[in-house]
Design an enzyme around this catalytic site. Structure first.
Site, short mmCIF file in Angstrom:
data_model
loop_
_atom_site.label_atom_id
_atom_site.label_comp_id
_atom_site.label_asym_id
_atom_site.label_seq_id
_atom_site.Cartn_x
_atom_site.Cartn_y
_atom_site.Cartn_z
N LYS A 182 0.78 -0.96 0.27
CA LYS A 182 0.26 -0.15 -0.22
C LYS A 182 0.80 1.28 0.41
O LYS A 182 1.73 1.43 0.62
CB LYS A 182 -0.76 0.32 0.90
CG LYS A 182 -1.61 -1.15 1.05
CD LYS A 182 -2.85 -0.89 2.37
CE LYS A 182 -4.29 -1.71 2.18
NZ LYS A 182 -4.93 -1.84 3.28
N PHE A 183 -0.03 2.10 -0.61
CA PHE A 183 0.74 3.99 -0.73
C PHE A 183 2.03 4.23 -1.53
O PHE A 183 2.94 4.64 -1.08
CB PHE A 183 0.97 4.27 0.49
CG PHE A 183 -0.50 4.07 1.70
CD1 PHE A 183 -1.25 4.77 1.19
CD2 PHE A 183 -0.32 3.37 2.72
CE1 PHE A 183 -2.23 4.68 1.89
CE2 PHE A 183 -1.82 3.13 3.71
CZ PHE A 183 -3.26 3.78 2.63
N ARG A 184 2.42 2.41 -2.41
CA ARG A 184 3.82 2.47 -3.03
C ARG A 184 4.87 2.07 -2.08
O ARG A 184 6.16 1.85 -2.05
CB ARG A 184 4.31 3.50 -3.07
CG ARG A 184 2.72 3.83 -5.10
CD ARG A 184 3.50 4.86 -6.02
NE ARG A 184 2.36 4.78 -6.45
CZ ARG A 184 2.85 4.41 -7.66
NH1 ARG A 184 3.16 3.57 -8.17
NH2 ARG A 184 1.56 4.66 -8.60
N LEU A 185 4.63 1.71 -1.09
CA LEU A 185 5.89 1.34 -0.25
C LEU A 185 6.31 -0.04 0.08
O LEU A 185 5.87 -0.87 1.13
CB LEU A 185 5.38 1.68 1.54
CG LEU A 185 5.26 2.92 2.05
CD1 LEU A 185 4.41 3.19 3.70
CD2 LEU A 185 6.29 4.59 1.88
#
Length: 205
Positions: A182-185
């Site tokens: 998620k959230f490009r993490l």
């Protein structure tokens, strides 16, 4: 080439950990219906700055590396013989997973090429003779005529592997596993060679 040959050439064989991690990801992709889990985008170079890419299919994986087959007179085949290095990417969108490889490339043995060629369906075997891969084609009719001619040539007997059709083995010097979050993490785990062994490190996404 076998593991001993790889070692004698100064190339570190893959670790079983890398193979197991790769196979786990591919099996997960296959389980959720990934349409072509063995597809990988292969990038090659002519050694003078020109880089090209295309999708090929993985046909074997062991300690010696990742194997694919092709017409050796094709554009990629010629580039690999001039500059025997390549990079490849597997992307399994359904499980948000990607694997990137970078390393050296070598031809498989004639015995390996023969063994795999014998497992192909007859139409694909004939096609290997009919296609002058990457060369200019004047019409679809010409290709179909060549296929019919070779089908007739081999009628009633085994289709032998053409000398210009073989396999290449990509022996990675680095392997990166990417897992979407998620959230490009995202998670990025890179295996690379150092001091005669495989070492791992996490990378920022």
């Amino acid at each position: 080439m076998n593991s001993n040959a790889v070692k004698s050439a100064g190339i570190l064989p893959l670790s079983q950990e890398i193979i197991d991690r790769f196979n786990h990801a591919m099996h997960a992709a296959r389980a959720v219906g990934e349409p072509e889990p063995t597809a990988m985008v292969l990038a090659t170079s002519d050694g003078a700055g020109l880089v090209t890419s295309r999708t090929v299919l993985l046909k074997a994986l062991d300690l010696d590396g990742f194997v694919f087959f092709t017409n050796t007179t094709s554009r990629k085949g010629q580039q690999l013989q001039v500059c025997p290095r390549a990079a490849a990417t597997f992307l399994w969108k359904t499980i948000e997973n990607q694997v990137q490889l970078e390393g050296t490339v070598s031809r498989v043995s004639d015995a390996e090429a023969d063994a795999y060629f014998s497992t192909r369906d007859r139409g694909s075997q004939v096609g290997a003779w009919a296609s002058l891969q990457s060369q200019k084609l004047d019409s679809r009719e010409t290709l179909e005529r060549r296929a019919a001619e070779f089908e007739h040539k081999f009628e009633g007997r085994e289709v032998l592997r053409p000398a210009h059709w073989s396999g290449f083995r990509l022996q990675p010097e680095s392997v990166e596993f990417w897992q979407g979050r998620k959230f490009r993490l995202h998670d990025r785990l890179k295996y690379s060679q150092a001091n005669g062994q495989w070492v791992t490190q996490l990378l920022y996404p």
